[in-house]
Design a protein around this motif. Structure first.
Motif, mmCIF file in Angstrom:
data_model
loop_
_atom_site.group_PDB
_atom_site.id
_atom_site.type_symbol
_atom_site.label_atom_id
_atom_site.label_comp_id
_atom_site.label_asym_id
_atom_site.label_seq_id
_atom_site.Cartn_x
_atom_site.Cartn_y
_atom_site.Cartn_z
ATOM 1 N N LEU A 111 0.837 -1.207 0.065
ATOM 2 C CA LEU A 111 0.142 -0.239 -0.068
ATOM 3 C C LEU A 111 0.856 1.088 -0.131
ATOM 4 C CD1 LEU A 111 -2.615 1.594 0.782
ATOM 5 C CD2 LEU A 111 -2.207 1.304 3.024
ATOM 6 N N ASN B 159 0.415 5.397 0.117
ATOM 7 C CA ASN B 159 -0.950 6.382 0.255
ATOM 8 C C ASN B 159 -0.422 7.844 0.637
ATOM 9 O OD1 ASN B 159 -1.378 5.119 3.200
ATOM 10 N ND2 ASN B 159 -1.798 6.942 3.346
ATOM 11 N N ALA B 160 -1.036 8.756 0.093
ATOM 12 C CA ALA B 160 -0.745 10.226 0.690
ATOM 13 C C ALA B 160 -1.304 10.219 2.236
ATOM 14 C CB ALA B 160 -1.403 11.125 -0.217
ATOM 15 N N MET B 161 -0.521 10.850 3.102
ATOM 16 C CA MET B 161 -1.017 10.961 4.268
ATOM 17 C C MET B 161 -1.953 12.495 4.598
ATOM 18 S SD MET B 161 2.117 9.162 6.654
ATOM 19 C CE MET B 161 1.176 8.773 8.163
ATOM 20 N N HIS B 162 -1.734 13.198 3.596
ATOM 21 C CA HIS B 162 -2.416 14.490 3.466
ATOM 22 C C HIS B 162 -3.394 14.373 2.671
ATOM 23 C CE1 HIS B 162 0.921 16.265 5.953
ATOM 24 N NE2 HIS B 162 1.513 15.276 5.568
ATOM 25 N N ILE B 163 -4.555 15.283 2.803
ATOM 26 C CA ILE B 163 -5.637 15.251 2.179
ATOM 27 C C ILE B 163 -5.784 16.268 0.931
ATOM 28 C CG2 ILE B 163 -6.743 14.222 3.975
ATOM 29 C CD1 ILE B 163 -7.560 16.761 4.974
ATOM 30 N N PHE C 227 -0.872 8.050 -7.138
ATOM 31 C CA PHE C 227 -1.522 7.229 -8.237
ATOM 32 C C PHE C 227 -0.383 6.679 -9.114
ATOM 33 C CE2 PHE C 227 -0.619 10.213 -12.088
ATOM 34 C CZ PHE C 227 -0.099 11.230 -11.237
ATOM 35 N N ARG D 132 -6.173 8.719 -3.502
ATOM 36 C CA ARG D 132 -5.372 8.683 -2.315
ATOM 37 C C ARG D 132 -4.379 7.679 -2.448
ATOM 38 N NH1 ARG D 132 -5.521 5.278 2.370
ATOM 39 N NH2 ARG D 132 -4.737 6.170 4.198
ATOM 40 N N GLU D 133 -4.514 6.590 -2.765
ATOM 41 C CA GLU D 133 -3.626 5.539 -2.687
ATOM 42 C C GLU D 133 -3.577 4.594 -3.830
ATOM 43 O OE1 GLU D 133 -6.416 4.390 0.060
ATOM 44 O OE2 GLU D 133 -7.241 2.846 -0.988
ATOM 45 N N VAL D 134 -2.447 3.742 -3.850
ATOM 46 C CA VAL D 134 -2.451 2.553 -4.645
ATOM 47 C C VAL D 134 -2.116 1.205 -3.973
ATOM 48 C CG1 VAL D 134 -1.886 3.753 -6.672
ATOM 49 C CG2 VAL D 134 0.126 2.804 -5.418
ATOM 50 N N VAL D 135 -2.647 0.193 -4.303
ATOM 51 C CA VAL D 135 -2.214 -1.097 -4.041
ATOM 52 C C VAL D 135 -1.633 -1.799 -4.843
ATOM 53 C CG1 VAL D 135 -2.908 -3.315 -2.827
ATOM 54 C CG2 VAL D 135 -4.167 -1.059 -2.246
ATOM 55 N N VAL D 136 -0.332 -2.170 -4.571
ATOM 56 C CA VAL D 136 0.498 -2.842 -6.072
ATOM 57 C C VAL D 136 0.828 -4.514 -5.259
ATOM 58 C CG1 VAL D 136 2.570 -2.968 -7.199
ATOM 59 C CG2 VAL D 136 1.380 -0.744 -6.323
ATOM 60 N N ARG E 63 3.670 13.880 3.828
ATOM 61 C CA ARG E 63 4.138 12.621 3.888
ATOM 62 C C ARG E 63 3.339 11.787 3.059
ATOM 63 N NH1 ARG E 63 3.801 11.260 9.828
ATOM 64 N NH2 ARG E 63 2.070 12.962 9.453
ATOM 65 N N LEU F 31 3.115 7.462 3.086
ATOM 66 C CA LEU F 31 3.039 6.035 3.751
ATOM 67 C C LEU F 31 3.426 4.871 2.737
ATOM 68 C CD1 LEU F 31 3.183 4.589 6.503
ATOM 69 C CD2 LEU F 31 0.561 4.686 6.252
ATOM 70 N N LYS G 165 3.315 0.686 3.115
ATOM 71 C CA LYS G 165 3.021 -0.436 4.244
ATOM 72 C C LYS G 165 3.273 -1.592 3.428
ATOM 73 C CE LYS G 165 1.783 -2.017 8.214
ATOM 74 N NZ LYS G 165 2.171 -1.388 9.537
#
Lengths: 139, 139, 139
Positions: A40, A42-46, A51, A100-104, A131, A133, A135
């Motif tokens: 995972l 992801n951006a920790m800021h909104i 991407f 917000r995020e990607v899962v690879v 930041r 993240l 994981k």
């Protein structure tokens, strides 16, 4: 099951930019020792995105123009969010389009990517430290 | 922890289409023997999407029209990306709206879905072989 | 590997709303006893979203206005999907912009969040019971 966590920090001098972070994610994966699993990012800021797309500068200009058309920065008074004293209402909208995020997938100790897939940090309200993240879980 | 990897290949004869791939993902899950975990399904190409929505042809026509309005294919000269010799600038934008990937819960050996959830491959620049990755982890 | 599953049900009295569900996801995580892993939160219905952004009412009004501009509810006859007898064609489009799911890292038994990250249920076709799935895997 193993897990590994890493945080990347970016201070982008401009309001908006796209930064290729694939190499940084590959380093984290190598550190983790994980061979099979999920990663995972992801951006920790909104007001920022992570991407996956193409590392082609013309395309990044297309994204920039298109996002400005979908959710223009100006006039800042057009966003109720900006009544809180912020001027980043547009950035919260742009981030939803880009995600917000990607899962690879992790396979054989590598990011399991197609030929052109690269991971980007998308900044829509820069000029301060923000930041990302990473994981990774697996075996 | 177990993991399972499968690749689906699609050669769509048209530029754009939506293909229901739920059955193919269910087969991969059955093959994996995984009962509890997470199933990632992602486009391996950057002008295609994997997303979850309704298998209703009228809705798919609505998506097609709406995406053409948000990011028109023509004029191809409107995209800087197309100066590289491509004509698929619009496809990179459409893919961001529809998304690269889905992550689905696996419970009791099944995709843990609501009543109407179906997984689609969204092609925005077809007429050549393109791949979808399925990666399942769990126990 | 441990896994934990929970379902939240929402009956929103209006057609559209954004509901902060962060506390509910934190409760599910505490129940799970999982310290390191990944937490998937997804809408089980295809006219609703789960997304992460700021808990600021002005921003939520900005989202509402912006989504109505990108995919207006009226005229309902503009959507082929609505020829099936539905009036929620717009909701299927809005949900794609805001997304179906989020995947959140679990670190030290907590949702591994940046300072402003909050999880929202986004309803685009309410006035009936709809569900959100939480699936946590890890150790």
């Amino acid at each position: 099951m193993k897990s590994h966590r890493e945080v990347l920090t970016f201070t982008i001098p401009a309001r908006r930019a796209f930064i290729n972070i694939t190499g940084r994610v590959e380093e984290a994966l190598a550190q983790s020792g994980i061979r099979e699993g999920l990663c995972l990012v992801n951006a920790m800021h909104i007001t920022a995105s992570v991407f996956i797309n193409d590392d082609e500068p013309g395309l990044h200009q297309d994204y920039e123009q298109w996002l400005e058309k979908l959710a223009p920065h100006e006039p800042v008074s057009a966003y109720r969010h900006n009544r809180t004293g912020e001027d980043n209402g547009d950035a919260h909208l742009k981030r939803q389009v880009m995600g917000r995020e990607v899962v690879v997938a992790v396979t054989g100790g590598k990011l399991d990517f197609g030929p052109w897939e690269q991971i980007f940090y998308g900044e829509f309200d820069g000029r301060r430290a923000k930041r990302v993240l990473i994981k990774i879980i697996g075996e």
